[in-house]
Design an enzyme around this catalytic site. Sequence first.
Site, PDB file in Angstrom:
ATOM      1  CD  GLU A  39       8.868   5.443  -6.017  1.00 24.12           C
ATOM      2  OE1 GLU A  39       8.660   3.835  -5.750  1.00 24.12           O
ATOM      3  OE2 GLU A  39       7.205   5.954  -5.594  1.00 24.12           O
ATOM      4  CD  GLU A  49       2.132   3.448 -10.631  1.00 25.05           C
ATOM      5  OE1 GLU A  49       1.654   3.482  -9.359  1.00 25.05           O
ATOM      6  OE2 GLU A  49       3.279   3.690 -10.694  1.00 25.05           O
ATOM      7  CB  SER A  84      -2.899   8.930  -4.429  1.00 25.77           C
ATOM      8  OG  SER A  84      -1.690  10.189  -4.413  1.00 25.77           O
ATOM      9  CG  ASN A 105       5.305  -1.428  -5.990  1.00 22.30           C
ATOM     10  OD1 ASN A 105       5.714  -1.970  -4.861  1.00 22.30           O
ATOM     11  ND2 ASN A 105       5.727  -0.084  -6.119  1.00 22.30           N
ATOM     12  CD1 TRP A 106       2.690  -3.993   0.095  1.00 26.38           C
ATOM     13  CD2 TRP A 106       3.587  -5.548   0.591  1.00 26.38           C
ATOM     14  NE1 TRP A 106       2.100  -5.268  -0.031  1.00 26.38           N
ATOM     15  CE2 TRP A 106       2.358  -5.367   0.805  1.00 26.38           C
ATOM     16  CE3 TRP A 106       5.025  -6.671   1.638  1.00 26.38           C
ATOM     17  CZ2 TRP A 106       1.949  -7.199   1.542  1.00 26.38           C
ATOM     18  CZ3 TRP A 106       4.315  -7.639   2.762  1.00 26.38           C
ATOM     19  CH2 TRP A 106       3.023  -8.041   2.122  1.00 26.38           C
ATOM     20  CE  LYS A 107       5.541   2.964  -3.831  1.00 22.48           C
ATOM     21  NZ  LYS A 107       5.137   4.022  -4.455  1.00 22.48           N
ATOM     22  CG  HIS A 116       7.095   1.950  -9.565  1.00 28.82           C
ATOM     23  ND1 HIS A 116       7.743   3.499  -9.275  1.00 28.82           N
ATOM     24  CD2 HIS A 116       6.250   2.278  -9.057  1.00 28.82           C
ATOM     25  CE1 HIS A 116       7.181   3.682  -8.605  1.00 28.82           C
ATOM     26  NE2 HIS A 116       6.361   2.721  -8.536  1.00 28.82           N
ATOM     27  N   GLY A 176       2.167   9.153  -4.277  1.00 32.70           N
ATOM     28  CA  GLY A 176       3.153   9.177  -2.980  1.00 32.70           C
ATOM     29  C   GLY A 176       2.610  10.653  -2.278  1.00 32.70           C
ATOM     30  N   GLY A 225       0.966   1.953  -3.858  1.00 36.17           N
ATOM     31  CA  GLY A 225       1.601   1.837  -2.809  1.00 36.17           C
ATOM     32  C   GLY A 225       1.551   1.886  -1.487  1.00 36.17           C
ATOM     33  N   GLY A 226       1.483   3.002  -0.849  1.00 34.71           N
ATOM     34  CA  GLY A 226       1.306   3.184   0.897  1.00 34.71           C
ATOM     35  C   GLY A 226      -0.131   2.983   0.756  1.00 34.71           C
TER      36      GLY A 226
END
Length: 254
Positions: free
Chosen positions: A96, A166, A213, A9-11, A94, A172, A234-235
């Site tokens: 967010e 999640e 994470s 997930n590159w956000k 998600h 994150g 993500g990251g």
Amino acid sequence: MRKPILAGNWKMNKTPAEAVEFARALLPLATRYPQVEMVVCPPFVALPAVAEALAGSRIGVGAQNVHWEKNGAFTGEVSASMLAGLVDYVIIGHSERRQYFGETDELVNRKIKAALGHGLKPIVCVGEDLAQNEAGMTDTLVAGQVRAAFAGLTAEQAGQIVIAYEPIWAIGTGKNATPEDASRVCGQVVRRAIAGLYGAGFSQAMRIQYGGSANDKNIGDLMAMPDIDGALIGGASLKADVFEAMVRITAERR
Ligand code: PGA
């Protein structure tokens, strides 16, 4: 056997040019690790170029969001009919989006129906925040999110879905859930809720990812757990070498 699925997930990261360059760097992975399904989810504006770069490869493409209506006066939104043919997957619900954009369980359900109506496979996110976790509400909350997301879906429709558990406090933050805790929620809560809706046999075929994470250091222990079928990353998915290491380790564990 559930095939493991790792989705990046590159956000809100990477311009279209950067996204294409990155997608090309991932191409060799597709042939190297056929045991693992890979998906990348770039921002909307990079989807056409990334889809083209990855066309014919075994790396799937996903969007990060979708609107529930077909079209109309919804400034800034993108519908499932616009994504059809362009992407394979779409991330829905998600945390967010739930947190910053007011996405409710009901909207998540409507988005899932819109996506399925256009042949897109939803990656549906569920998970508790820190306060809910500390209050011991995780199981009730997550099971409720799952039931609300799947409301009104036939087994055939539900079979198209991947669930990502999640825990919000792990996203994150560098704090991942322990593999044991993550697997417990995936198995005892998410899979059990699916079994309650569609039967035990059906729930055994459902793929459930962990997210929060996840990285190359912890993916091996996560993938060693029986009820974790992959990760929504993500990251760590923004670095080609780290993503590759995660795919390799996942392939080795299965
Ligand atoms: P993270 O994000 O891996 O950076 O924690 C996961 C996610 O939000 O899907």
